[in-house]
Design a protein around this motif. Structure first.
Motif, PDB file in Angstrom:
ATOM      1  N   TYR A 759       0.830  -1.203   0.000  1.00 11.18           N
ATOM      2  CA  TYR A 759       0.000   0.000   0.000  1.00 11.18           C
ATOM      3  C   TYR A 759       0.868   1.259   0.000  1.00 11.18           C
ATOM      4  CZ  TYR A 759      -3.448   3.448   1.425  1.00 11.18           C
ATOM      5  OH  TYR A 759      -4.245   4.564   1.483  1.00 11.18           O
ATOM      6  N   LEU A 760       1.964   1.225   0.778  1.00  8.96           N
ATOM      7  CA  LEU A 760       2.895   2.356   0.761  1.00  8.96           C
ATOM      8  C   LEU A 760       3.484   2.527  -0.627  1.00  8.96           C
ATOM      9  CD1 LEU A 760       4.813   1.923   4.155  1.00  8.96           C
ATOM     10  CD2 LEU A 760       3.041   3.602   3.611  1.00  8.96           C
ATOM     11  N   GLY A 761       3.799   1.383  -1.237  1.00 10.79           N
ATOM     12  CA  GLY A 761       4.336   1.466  -2.591  1.00 10.79           C
ATOM     13  C   GLY A 761       3.335   2.031  -3.577  1.00 10.79           C
ATOM     14  N   PHE A 762       2.061   1.693  -3.396  1.00  4.57           N
ATOM     15  CA  PHE A 762       1.019   2.244  -4.279  1.00  4.57           C
ATOM     16  C   PHE A 762       0.923   3.752  -4.141  1.00  4.57           C
ATOM     17  CE2 PHE A 762      -3.434   3.705  -4.369  1.00  4.57           C
ATOM     18  CZ  PHE A 762      -3.693   3.572  -5.713  1.00  4.57           C
ATOM     19  N   LEU A 763       0.888   4.245  -2.901  1.00  2.00           N
ATOM     20  CA  LEU A 763       0.815   5.696  -2.689  1.00  2.00           C
ATOM     21  C   LEU A 763       2.031   6.401  -3.264  1.00  2.00           C
ATOM     22  CD1 LEU A 763      -0.530   5.890   0.990  1.00  2.00           C
ATOM     23  CD2 LEU A 763      -1.837   6.214  -1.138  1.00  2.00           C
ATOM     24  N   SER A 767       2.098   9.096  -6.356  1.00  2.00           N
ATOM     25  CA  SER A 767       2.706  10.428  -6.204  1.00  2.00           C
ATOM     26  C   SER A 767       3.787  10.651  -7.251  1.00  2.00           C
ATOM     27  CB  SER A 767       3.308  10.575  -4.805  1.00  2.00           C
ATOM     28  OG  SER A 767       2.305  10.469  -3.821  1.00  2.00           O
ATOM     29  N   LEU A 768       4.599   9.614  -7.507  1.00  2.00           N
ATOM     30  CA  LEU A 768       5.666   9.732  -8.507  1.00  2.00           C
ATOM     31  C   LEU A 768       5.090   9.968  -9.894  1.00  2.00           C
ATOM     32  CD1 LEU A 768       8.650   9.516  -9.326  1.00  2.00           C
ATOM     33  CD2 LEU A 768       8.349   7.027  -9.465  1.00  2.00           C
ATOM     34  N   LEU A 769       4.010   9.264 -10.183  1.00  2.00           N
ATOM     35  CA  LEU A 769       3.414   9.417 -11.513  1.00  2.00           C
ATOM     36  C   LEU A 769       2.856  10.826 -11.708  1.00  2.00           C
ATOM     37  CD1 LEU A 769       2.442   8.196 -14.195  1.00  2.00           C
ATOM     38  CD2 LEU A 769       0.372   7.421 -12.996  1.00  2.00           C
ATOM     39  N   ILE A 770       2.117  11.322 -10.719  1.00  2.00           N
ATOM     40  CA  ILE A 770       1.517  12.658 -10.840  1.00  2.00           C
ATOM     41  C   ILE A 770       2.603  13.727 -10.891  1.00  2.00           C
ATOM     42  CG2 ILE A 770       0.028  14.345  -9.715  1.00  2.00           C
ATOM     43  CD1 ILE A 770      -1.573  12.009  -8.559  1.00  2.00           C
ATOM     44  N   ALA A 771       3.625  13.563 -10.035  1.00  2.00           N
ATOM     45  CA  ALA A 771       4.720  14.546 -10.034  1.00  2.00           C
ATOM     46  C   ALA A 771       5.469  14.515 -11.355  1.00  2.00           C
ATOM     47  CB  ALA A 771       5.655  14.256  -8.871  1.00  2.00           C
ATOM     48  N   LEU A 792      11.436   9.131  -6.235  1.00  2.00           N
ATOM     49  CA  LEU A 792      12.406   8.188  -6.826  1.00  2.00           C
ATOM     50  C   LEU A 792      13.312   7.592  -5.755  1.00  2.00           C
ATOM     51  CD1 LEU A 792      13.420  10.030 -10.137  1.00  2.00           C
ATOM     52  CD2 LEU A 792      12.155   7.879  -9.916  1.00  2.00           C
ATOM     53  N   VAL A 793      13.771   8.470  -4.849  1.00  2.00           N
ATOM     54  CA  VAL A 793      14.621   7.969  -3.750  1.00  2.00           C
ATOM     55  C   VAL A 793      13.836   7.007  -2.870  1.00  2.00           C
ATOM     56  CG1 VAL A 793      15.887   8.638  -1.672  1.00  2.00           C
ATOM     57  CG2 VAL A 793      16.074  10.016  -3.771  1.00  2.00           C
ATOM     58  N   PHE A 794      12.614   7.372  -2.518  1.00  2.00           N
ATOM     59  CA  PHE A 794      11.784   6.546  -1.645  1.00  2.00           C
ATOM     60  C   PHE A 794      11.536   5.162  -2.263  1.00  2.00           C
ATOM     61  CE2 PHE A 794       7.716   5.056  -0.014  1.00  2.00           C
ATOM     62  CZ  PHE A 794       7.830   5.265   1.344  1.00  2.00           C
ATOM     63  N   CYS A 795      11.123   5.180  -3.526  1.00  2.00           N
ATOM     64  CA  CYS A 795      10.834   3.887  -4.178  1.00  2.00           C
ATOM     65  C   CYS A 795      12.093   3.045  -4.350  1.00  2.00           C
ATOM     66  CB  CYS A 795      10.170   4.151  -5.547  1.00  2.00           C
ATOM     67  SG  CYS A 795       8.518   4.874  -5.434  1.00  2.00           S
ATOM     68  N   SER A 796      13.204   3.687  -4.668  1.00  2.00           N
ATOM     69  CA  SER A 796      14.460   2.934  -4.841  1.00  2.00           C
ATOM     70  C   SER A 796      14.870   2.240  -3.541  1.00  2.00           C
ATOM     71  CB  SER A 796      15.567   3.882  -5.304  1.00  2.00           C
ATOM     72  OG  SER A 796      15.240   4.469  -6.546  1.00  2.00           O
ATOM     73  N   VAL A 797      14.708   2.977  -2.442  1.00  2.00           N
ATOM     74  CA  VAL A 797      15.082   2.394  -1.145  1.00  2.00           C
ATOM     75  C   VAL A 797      14.241   1.163  -0.844  1.00  2.00           C
ATOM     76  CG1 VAL A 797      15.088   2.768   1.352  1.00  2.00           C
ATOM     77  CG2 VAL A 797      15.998   4.519  -0.188  1.00  2.00           C
ATOM     78  N   ALA A 823      16.692   5.748   5.703  1.00  2.00           N
ATOM     79  CA  ALA A 823      17.127   6.243   4.383  1.00  2.00           C
ATOM     80  C   ALA A 823      15.961   6.837   3.609  1.00  2.00           C
ATOM     81  CB  ALA A 823      17.762   5.088   3.603  1.00  2.00           C
ATOM     82  N   SER A 824      14.822   6.128   3.600  1.00  2.00           N
ATOM     83  CA  SER A 824      13.673   6.661   2.856  1.00  2.00           C
ATOM     84  C   SER A 824      13.149   7.939   3.498  1.00  2.00           C
ATOM     85  CB  SER A 824      12.575   5.611   2.777  1.00  2.00           C
ATOM     86  OG  SER A 824      12.146   5.223   4.086  1.00  2.00           O
TER      87      SER A 824
END
Length: 854
Positions: A759-763, A767-771, A792-797, A823-824
């Protein structure tokens, strides 16, 4: 050199086999020792072995002398005659046994010759020596032969019985018990003393186990007794984990050839402990071999008294090679008065004893001459006593064979007593006109009796014995120089499950070659940490030792299998001991734990400072842009994210296990939802809302708050379901890391855990897509770009987190999750707020609304 010696030994054995035919074990017939009586008992004894020539060729020119101690002067056997004479005298002194009638005897020396045994048997029947076949020299109504005691060996007993069975005369053999004789028709009237084979087998086995001798050899006579002994004891040995290195029959003089001798020699060299089944006369050739070759230092275990150890004066060579042997003998009570009787024996007291002259000459080293073929004493200690001779020369103790002879006399007397009692009860008893009962009339009484139950004349037959006791003797030299047997223990056998062995280790001497108890094994013991692997399927005593595999140990020697330690223990490096595992968890005292705590606190403080800065500059355009309340919410949630990582450090408990994942999931969902709301505001503000429209901005603000609330509430619901179904709980991991018990929090429902992450990944993805779609907004406003980069940093982590988390264990797993959280969170904090802090602090004069919207 060893090969040359072995080859020379083989040549010698072959030469010995060829030359041994020069021996003759028979001498011309000699008169016997006779004493009158109403009933005559015959006695056929083996007093000595003689040889015409005691020199044999060895090769072509050399000769070797056979030790006289082996082939001549077995004076110890004279005690057998004394035991019979003593028994007869005692019976004749008791008027109640034979109703005032007397026993007589007629004794012959048959040496070890089967031919002489048959000849003397015929002499007993005819009453003359040399015998006259089928003719009796005895007048009618005089003394009559009623039974015969004789046969020191099975072969001699067989020849005696061939003659006596023709006349149905009872024969009691004092030879070793031979079960095969029971099946021979001609020996149906021959009686043997019972042997307690079960007790003997168990006694030998318990002795071997006591000294851990599990690799032994076996030498038996070349007859049916030897065959049966090999068959029966082999099974018992195997049942107790003892292996036979070899089982050989003693090669006889006239058969077997040099190969049989050579194989026996090789077997004796390679095996330390050897069991020898049989009596002295069964192994005269073995004695000769050992004395001549002297190549062994074996420990001998014998099943009877080897009376060759009691040799004439200065002839104790056997002790050099058989010293330290252990022998089993059925426990016997001393014959009452027998020692006193032996002390009273003198040649002048028994002038008709033709054997005492020879014995006295040897024991007292008397000069002698021959008269009509009989040795006569010229000068000697006529008043000497046998008790003055050393044990080397004469042993006053009753030998096993003397014990049997004495018991046999009493068994015959008991049979006569019962037969005579029938006449007395039938009023047909007439002493004056009485004739001795016909010999075959004694068979019913002998058949129902049991030989040798009481050797002192009290109910010699028909007594039961509840337990069998075996005495254990050790051949050794005493400090006085005397060569003798010392009782070192005993074995009591009641049943297979009730038996007891007692030994006095301090008294045992195993020969000059062994300063301590030797070992006798096919393979050395496997040490701790190793297990046995059989070399051959049928030799379980021969094996190799292999190390235990990883994670397994052996805590005893010679174990067949390794085993694993309990879960809370682990094997040491030597794999011979289980050690308690160490409790492991990420604690505050660990270096990694301390560093992570410092980082979490520092980042939390740093977030608080940024929040304070934003509150201080809350009226500036840059703070007010994109809803400053969302900025406050995001900063507070990031502070909580840094703070929640501290819950992961420390010993797992029920409360901390539940809170750590729940707080992590909810707080991060608030933070990501706030970023999603910010992203929504950026897009709406620049594409939908006209500048200066207060109503529309109010609607957008309310909508962004709803996004944050809804995003958080959904995560709260997921966590609530997780708690209600299969919540996290403290657990232990004993297998992942060697020597450690890892304390951890079991996530309970793995599906729920990954639902929280998903669910965190979905949110974050939304957000990444809209941004990303809003990346082309005017450069003067960089919020979209910072949101894109932070996502990008959040998802990569967290994408990197999943494989790393799954491949790690213990403290590493917890550290990975904490680092991912820090880190995230730090990535969001840095990407979202550091550029704004830069503008607030370093470019405070130029942030007007106009500047941002040019």
């Amino acid at each position: 050199m060893e090969l040359l010696n072995a080859f020379s030994l083989l040549i010698f054995l072959i030469a010995f086999q060829e030359q041994i035919s020069c021996f003759s074990l028979s001498i011309p017939a000699s008169p016997g020792y006779y004493q009158d009586g109403h009933f005559v008992i015959g006695g056929l004894f083996s007093l000595r072995v003689t040889a015409r020539d005691n020199r044999i060729k060895f090769g072509f020119n050399d000769t070797m002398t056979i030790p006289e101690a082996v082939i001549v002067n077995l004076t110890k056997n004279y005690q057998h005659i004394l035991a019979m004479v003593f028994a007869v005298e005692k019976i004749n002194k008791d008027p109640n046994i034979l109703f005032n009638m007397s026993l007589g005897f007629y004794l012959f020396n048959v040496d070890f010759s089967e031919t002489k045994a048959m000849e003397s048997s015929m002499a007993l029947l005819s009453g003359e020596s040399p015998p006259i076949p089928n003719y009796s020299c005895r007048p009618e109504k005089t003394d009559q032969l009623v039974a015969v005691i004789g046969g020191i060996s099975t072969r001699i007993s067989t020849q005696i019985s061939r003659v006596l069975s023709l006349y149905n005369i009872p024969q009691i053999s004092y030879a070793p018990f031979d079960r095969s004789l029971e099946t021979k028709l001609q020996l149906q009237f021959s009686y043997q003393f019972p042997v307690h084979t079960a007790a003997l087998y168990q006694g030998i086995i318990q002795l071997l186990l006591y000294f851990t001798w599990v690799w032994v050899g076996l030498v038996v006579p070349d007859d049916m007794r030897g065959e049966l002994f090999i068959k029966e004891i082999t099974e018992e040995l195997n049942n107790h984990g003892i292996c036979l290195a070899f089982a050989k029959k003693d090669p006889v003089f006239l058969s077997g050839g040099g190969v049989g001798w050579y194989q026996l020699v090789q077997s004796l060299i390679l095996t330390r402990v050897v069991i020898v089944f049989g009596d002295t006369h069964d192994f005269l050739t073995l004695f000769f071999l050992i004395i001549c070759c002297a190549t062994f230092d074996n420990v001998w275990i014998t099943t009877s008294d080897w009376y060759t150890t009691i040799l004439p004066f200065k002839q104790n060579v056997i002790y050099t090679y058989f010293g330290g042997a252990l022998s089993f003998s059925v426990h016997k009570d001393e014959i009452l008065g027998f020692k006193d009787f032996q002390r009273s024996i003198q040649p002048r007291k028994y002038p008709h004893d033709i054997f005492i002259q020879n014995v006295w000459s040897i024991l007292f080293e008397c000069p002698h001459f021959y008269e009509h073929g009989v040795r006569k004493l010229s000068q000697c200690e006529q008043n000497g006593s046998l008790s003055t001779r050393s044990v080397n020369v004469w042993d006053m103790n009753t030998s096993p064979l003397s014990y049997k002879v004495h018991a046999a006399v009493y068994a015959i007397a008991q049979a006569l007593h019962e037969e005579l009692s029938l006449r007395v009860n039938g009023d047909s008893f007439d002493k004056d006109g009485l004739q001795a009962p016909l010999p075959w009339k004694l068979h019913p009484f002998l058949q129902k009796g049991q030989l040798g139950r009481n050797i002192n004349g009290e109910n010699a037959v028909n007594q039961e014995v509840s337990a069998i006791k075996l005495d254990i003797f050790n051949y050794q030299s005493l400090k006085s120089g005397t060569k003798t047997q010392v009782k070192v223990g005993e074995f009591v056998f009641e049943s297979q499950s009730v038996q007891h062995l007692s030994l006095n280790d301090k008294l045992i001497y195993l020969g000059e070659h062994h300063s301590q108890i030797p070992s006798s094994v096919c393979s050395q013991s496997c040490l701790l940490g190793f297990r046995k692997t059989l070399v051959s399927w049928n030799l379980f005593c021969c094996y190799d030792c292999v190390p235990c595999p990883d994670g397994e140990i052996t805590n005893e020697t010679d174990m067949d299998q390794c085993f694993k330690c309990p879960e809370d223990q682990y094997p040491n490096k030597q794999r011979n001991q289980c050690l308690p595992k160490i409790l492991a968890f990420l604690s505050h005292e660990d270096t990694v734990g301390a560093v992570l705590v410092s980082m979490a606190i520092s980042l939390c403080v740093f977030s608080a400072m940024i929040l304070g800065l934003f509150i201080c500059y809350r009226d500036t355009p840059i703070v007010r842009a994109n809803n400053r309340n969302l900025s406050y919410v995001l900063l507070v949630s990031l502070m909580l994210c840094f703070f929640c990582s501290l819950i992961f450090i420390g010993r797992p408990r029920t409360v901390t296990c539940v809170l750590r994942q729940m707080i992590f999931g909810v707080v991060f969902s608030v933070a990501v939802s706030a970023i999603l709301a910010k992203t929504f505001i950026v897009v709406v503000a620049f594409k939908v809302i006209k500048p200066g429209s207060t109503l529309q901005m109010w609607i957008v603000t309310r909508l962004s708050n709803a996004i944050v609330s809804c995003g958080s509430i959904i995560q709260v619901c997921i966590c609530a379901v997780w708690l209600g179904t299969y919540p996290p709980f403290p657990d232990v991991d004993m297998q992942s890391e060697y020597g450690l018990i890892i304390l951890l929090c079991n996530e309970g429902s793995t599906l729920a855990f990954y639902c929280v992450l998903g669910y965190l990944g979905f949110l974050a993805s939304l957000s990444l897509l809209i941004a990303f779609l809003a990346r082309r907004l005017p450069d003067t406003f960089n919020e979209a770009k910072t949101i894109t980069f932070s996502m990008l940093v959040f998802c990569s982590v967290w994408i990197s987190f999943i494989p790393t988390y799954l491949s790690s264990t213990g403290k590493t797993m917890v550290a990975v999750e904490i680092i991912s959280i820090l880190a995230s969170s730090a990535g969001l904090l840095g990407c979202m707020f550091l550029p704004k802090c830069y503008v607030i602090l370093l470019r405070s004069g130029g942030h007007s609304r106009k500047k941002f919207f040019k």
